[in-house]
Design a protein around this motif. Structure first.
Motif, PDB file in Angstrom:
ATOM      1  N   LEU A  63       0.836  -1.200   0.000  1.00 21.88           N
ATOM      2  CA  LEU A  63       0.000   0.000   0.000  1.00 21.88           C
ATOM      3  C   LEU A  63       0.868   1.245   0.000  1.00 21.88           C
ATOM      4  O   LEU A  63       0.619   2.201  -0.752  1.00 21.88           O
ATOM      5  N   ALA A  64       1.929   1.237   0.821  1.00 28.05           N
ATOM      6  CA  ALA A  64       2.824   2.391   0.865  1.00 28.05           C
ATOM      7  C   ALA A  64       3.549   2.567  -0.467  1.00 28.05           C
ATOM      8  O   ALA A  64       3.732   3.690  -0.950  1.00 28.05           O
ATOM      9  N   ARG A  65       3.965   1.443  -1.072  1.00 27.37           N
ATOM     10  CA  ARG A  65       4.642   1.543  -2.369  1.00 27.37           C
ATOM     11  C   ARG A  65       3.687   2.074  -3.452  1.00 27.37           C
ATOM     12  O   ARG A  65       4.094   2.850  -4.320  1.00 27.37           O
ATOM     13  N   THR A  66       2.432   1.652  -3.394  1.00 29.39           N
ATOM     14  CA  THR A  66       1.453   2.142  -4.384  1.00 29.39           C
ATOM     15  C   THR A  66       1.231   3.637  -4.227  1.00 29.39           C
ATOM     16  O   THR A  66       1.186   4.383  -5.228  1.00 29.39           O
ATOM     17  N   LEU A  67       1.067   4.099  -2.997  1.00 27.83           N
ATOM     18  CA  LEU A  67       0.851   5.522  -2.761  1.00 27.83           C
ATOM     19  C   LEU A  67       2.079   6.336  -3.158  1.00 27.83           C
ATOM     20  O   LEU A  67       1.965   7.431  -3.730  1.00 27.83           O
ATOM     21  N   THR A  68       3.251   5.813  -2.884  1.00 25.89           N
ATOM     22  CA  THR A  68       4.485   6.524  -3.234  1.00 25.89           C
ATOM     23  C   THR A  68       4.679   6.578  -4.746  1.00 25.89           C
ATOM     24  O   THR A  68       5.192   7.566  -5.290  1.00 25.89           O
ATOM     25  N   ALA A  69       4.244   5.512  -5.452  1.00 30.09           N
ATOM     26  CA  ALA A  69       4.433   5.438  -6.904  1.00 30.09           C
ATOM     27  C   ALA A  69       3.507   6.373  -7.671  1.00 30.09           C
ATOM     28  O   ALA A  69       3.654   6.526  -8.889  1.00 30.09           O
ATOM     29  N   THR A  70       2.581   7.015  -6.978  1.00 34.26           N
ATOM     30  CA  THR A  70       1.637   7.902  -7.669  1.00 34.26           C
ATOM     31  C   THR A  70       2.355   9.038  -8.387  1.00 34.26           C
ATOM     32  O   THR A  70       2.023   9.390  -9.529  1.00 34.26           O
ATOM     33  N   ARG A  71       3.364   9.629  -7.720  1.00 35.42           N
ATOM     34  CA  ARG A  71       4.060  10.767  -8.325  1.00 35.42           C
ATOM     35  C   ARG A  71       4.757  10.369  -9.626  1.00 35.42           C
ATOM     36  O   ARG A  71       4.610  11.041 -10.645  1.00 35.42           O
ATOM     37  N   LEU A  72       5.493   9.271  -9.602  1.00 39.25           N
ATOM     38  CA  LEU A  72       6.217   8.861 -10.803  1.00 39.25           C
ATOM     39  C   LEU A  72       5.245   8.456 -11.910  1.00 39.25           C
ATOM     40  O   LEU A  72       5.435   8.813 -13.078  1.00 39.25           O
ATOM     41  N   THR A  73       4.171   7.758 -11.558  1.00 34.95           N
ATOM     42  CA  THR A  73       3.211   7.308 -12.568  1.00 34.95           C
ATOM     43  C   THR A  73       2.544   8.491 -13.260  1.00 34.95           C
ATOM     44  O   THR A  73       2.478   8.554 -14.497  1.00 34.95           O
ATOM     45  N   LEU A  74       2.032   9.449 -12.467  1.00 40.27           N
ATOM     46  CA  LEU A  74       1.363  10.611 -13.068  1.00 40.27           C
ATOM     47  C   LEU A  74       2.354  11.488 -13.813  1.00 40.27           C
ATOM     48  O   LEU A  74       2.032  12.057 -14.865  1.00 40.27           O
ATOM     49  N   GLY A  75       3.574  11.615 -13.292  1.00 40.60           N
ATOM     50  CA  GLY A  75       4.566  12.439 -13.977  1.00 40.60           C
ATOM     51  C   GLY A  75       4.933  11.883 -15.340  1.00 40.60           C
ATOM     52  O   GLY A  75       5.026  12.630 -16.322  1.00 40.60           O
ATOM     53  N   LEU A  76       5.137  10.564 -15.412  1.00 42.42           N
ATOM     54  CA  LEU A  76       5.450   9.950 -16.701  1.00 42.42           C
ATOM     55  C   LEU A  76       4.268  10.064 -17.670  1.00 42.42           C
ATOM     56  O   LEU A  76       4.458  10.312 -18.868  1.00 42.42           O
ATOM     57  N   ALA A  77       3.050   9.884 -17.156  1.00 44.90           N
ATOM     58  CA  ALA A  77       1.865  10.007 -18.014  1.00 44.90           C
ATOM     59  C   ALA A  77       1.726  11.430 -18.553  1.00 44.90           C
ATOM     60  O   ALA A  77       1.388  11.642 -19.730  1.00 44.90           O
ATOM     61  N   LEU A  78       1.974  12.426 -17.704  1.00 43.31           N
ATOM     62  CA  LEU A  78       1.905  13.813 -18.151  1.00 43.31           C
ATOM     63  C   LEU A  78       2.960  14.098 -19.212  1.00 43.31           C
ATOM     64  O   LEU A  78       2.677  14.759 -20.235  1.00 43.31           O
ATOM     65  N   LEU A  79       4.169  13.590 -19.006  1.00 36.59           N
ATOM     66  CA  LEU A  79       5.243  13.806 -19.977  1.00 36.59           C
ATOM     67  C   LEU A  79       4.910  13.143 -21.316  1.00 36.59           C
ATOM     68  O   LEU A  79       5.113  13.731 -22.387  1.00 36.59           O
TER      69      LEU A  79
END
Length: 606
Positions: A63-79
């Motif tokens: 759960l902590a890894r999923t919440l932490t991965a939000t920034r990288l996931t959304l950042g890559l999607a935005l890029l």
């Protein structure tokens, strides 16, 4: 924002996106220590009190890894979205900058890329550029670009015939400047809206790439990478895929819903606040007018926001009579016709003290009966025949549809009737015209075809809404002649709407002058030179003739009429009238009928 709050799907999308953005901001500082802490004693455990959704192969909290991965996931999607949007817009705009042959090559290339499966295109690009986050982002960006290129090219082509672009080319404006100054600003809105939806697609695509091992690589991780790592243990501890799978689904759903909401909001004009409110109109107590094909008493049309474009209009049209309804643009003429035909656009409301067509009160009929009566007894000729006729259908088929639906005629009978009606309105070679499409006809022929469409039944009332506005003088005279002949032959009544008082005076038997939603004067057409209302006299005075002194400026009416939402207490024309008194500003004059047939609403009229 109001529409967003009213729509549950829009509200859900906005809430999901807001939550994801918030997690991207606060996730790493709050949960990264728990996400990176290795605990050999808790390897591949299921859900527990200490780890709500279980642990991975190194004992780290999922759960902590999923919440932490939000920034990288959304950042890559935005890029990836920015890359896809930028490359797509550039690729779609190039045909407008390059010579014709080079532009055609680019368009053909875009067509090929659009036909290629997007995920396969992304995977191919990732393999070429190198596995990892960079390759995945470039792959998804390349996969998104063809759709944006096609959209940009389509929007650019839709503006190709605009007059302002022709003027820019005539002034030798460079193509690059035409693109950046005249084209892109006018197509930016749909591109931005599609970018919002593409964000959700990019997020799903990147997660799929990482899940397949072609995206983010260890030790970095996004939601797709977490799914990849957990997939080997899904049959033993199914809870290990819950967190990343739920995050991917909710984030993708949120961006798609929000993008769809923006698209819907942009495709509609902002609705006025509130609901339309019609003033209370008591039923008419006087006896109906004998031999009248149309009788309207106190007709009012209202829209939300207090807009009342038509205010207590009364009209009578008798058999074989043409009544002209004249006034400036925005006076309510077309909305009056729409209210009579029961086609007031939503969310408008129309009400009257009495509306009788062919001696039948429309308000007493059921919906099916009203539609049947209007479909067979009322013919409407609209201002723009190009929009009145479907460009994808042949002229004969559109005319025949009227007879098939309302009279139950067979296709053969309806086609024969269409040929006969086209001949009646003086269209040459009608048997050939029924097989043609509207774009193959001239403007005058299209307008006469629309008149013929109205004659496919047995109309008792013809409403012609500015049918000669876009035609030259010669064709105008032909259309006027056709209308006069049709009325004489069928003994129908006609309501002819126009802002050209010269045309109205030539065609009509009586004239009703409309201003700010009301009838201000009604008089015989041959007595127009003896008009009594100052507005009617000003309209007549602004009409040039052969004796007009060309060395002097043309006569005009100063000022402008009130907007539909502005209902002055007194006379609406008082602010523009040279005869206005204090009474005119505070007390509205009623339409009074004189013994000589004139009716005028003015305190100072003779």
């Amino acid at each position: 924002m109001r529409r967003l709050l009213r729509n549950p799907a829009s509200l859900l999308g906005a809430a999901l996106v807001a939550v994801m953005v918030l997690l991207a901001l606060v996730g790493p500082p709050l949960w990264e220590p728990a996400a990176t802490r290795i605990d050999p004693a808790r390897i591949n455990q299921g859900a527990s009190a200490a780890h709500l959704l279980g642990t991975d192969a190194l004992g780290r909290d999922l759960l902590a890894r999923t919440l932490t991965a939000t920034r990288l996931t959304l950042g890559l999607a935005l890029l990836a979205t920015l890359i896809g949007t930028g490359c797509g817009v550039l690729l779609g705009a190039l045909p407008a900058l390059l010579p014709h042959r080079a532009g055609r090559v680019i368009v053909a290339g875009v067509d090929i890329l659009v036909a290629f499966p997007a995920l396969l295109l992304a995977m191919f690009t990732a393999v070429v550029t190198g596995l990892g986050a960079r390759g995945a982002v470039l792959g998804i960006g390349v996969a998104l670009a063809p759709a944006f290129a096609r959209l940009t090219h389509t929007l650019t082509a839709s503006l190709a015939g605009a007059d302002y672009l022709a003027a820019a080319r005539m002034l030798r404006v460079p193509r690059r400047r035409i693109l950046t100054r005249h084209i892109l600003p006018n197509i930016a809105e749909p591109l931005i809206l599609n970018a919002a939806q593409a964000m959700g697609s990019a997020l799903l695509g990147l997660s799929a790439m990482s899940f397949l091992g072609m995206g983010v690589q260890a030790p970095s991780y996004d939601w797709g990478r977490l799914l990849n790592e957990a997939f080997g243990h899904v049959y033993v501890t199914p809870s290990v895929v819950v967190a990343p799978a739920t995050a991917v689904a909710l984030a993708g759903l949120g961006f798609l819903l929000l993008g769809d909401t923006f698209a819907q909001a942009a495709s509609h004009s902002r609705p006025p606040a509130g609901k339309p409110v019609l003033p209370a109109v008591p039923p008419a107590e006087d006896d109906p007018v004998p031999h009248a094909v149309l009788e309207v008493r106190d007709l009012t049309v209202a829209f939300p926001g207090g807009l009342t474009p038509v205010r207590q209009v009364s009209l009578t049209v008798r058999e074989q009579e043409i009544v002209g309804l004249v006034g400036e643009s925005g006076s309510g003429k077309s909305m009056t016709a729409a209210a009579i035909g029961r086609i007031v656009p939503h969310p408008g409301l129309a009400g009257s003290a009495r509306t009788r067509l062919c001696g039948v009160d429309l308000d007493t009929l059921r919906d099916a009966e009203r539609r049947s009566l209007l479909g067979s007894s009322l013919a409407m000729v609209f201002q723009d025949p190009t929009s009145a006729l479907n460009p994808a259908l042949r002229v004969g088929g559109q005319l025949a549809e009227v007879a098939v639906l309302h009279d139950g005629a067979t296709r053969t009978e309806a086609r024969d009737r269409a040929v006969e009606r086209l001949a009646r309105v003086h269209i040459k070679r009608p048997a050939q015209v029924v097989r043609q499409y509207p774009h193959e006809l001239s403007g005058g022929m299209r307008q006469r075809a629309v008149i013929a469409m109205g004659l496919m039944g047995t109309p008792r009332l013809i409403i012609a809404d500015e049918p000669t506005t876009a035609l030259d003088v010669t064709v105008q005279r032909e259309v006027i002649k056709v209308l006069r002949e049709v009325v004489d032959d069928t003994r129908a009544g006609a309501l002819f709407i126009s802002h050209d008082i010269a045309v109205v005076s030539e065609l009509c038997d009586r004239i009703a002058v409309m201003y700010a939603g009301r009838i201000v004067e009604e008089l015989p057409a041959d007595a127009l030179h003896r008009a009594r209302h100052p507005y009617t006299r000003a309209l007549v005075g602004s009409l040039p003739d052969m004796g007009t002194d060309r060395s002097r400026p043309l006569a005009t009416i100063p000022g402008r009429q009130p907007a539909p939402g502005d209902a002055p207490e007194g006379c609406a024309f008082a602010g523009r009238c040279a005869l206005a008194t204090g009474r005119c500003a505070t007390e509205r004059p009623e339409l009074r009928t004189a013994a000589d047939g004139f009716a005028v609403a003015c305190w100072e009229a003779p």
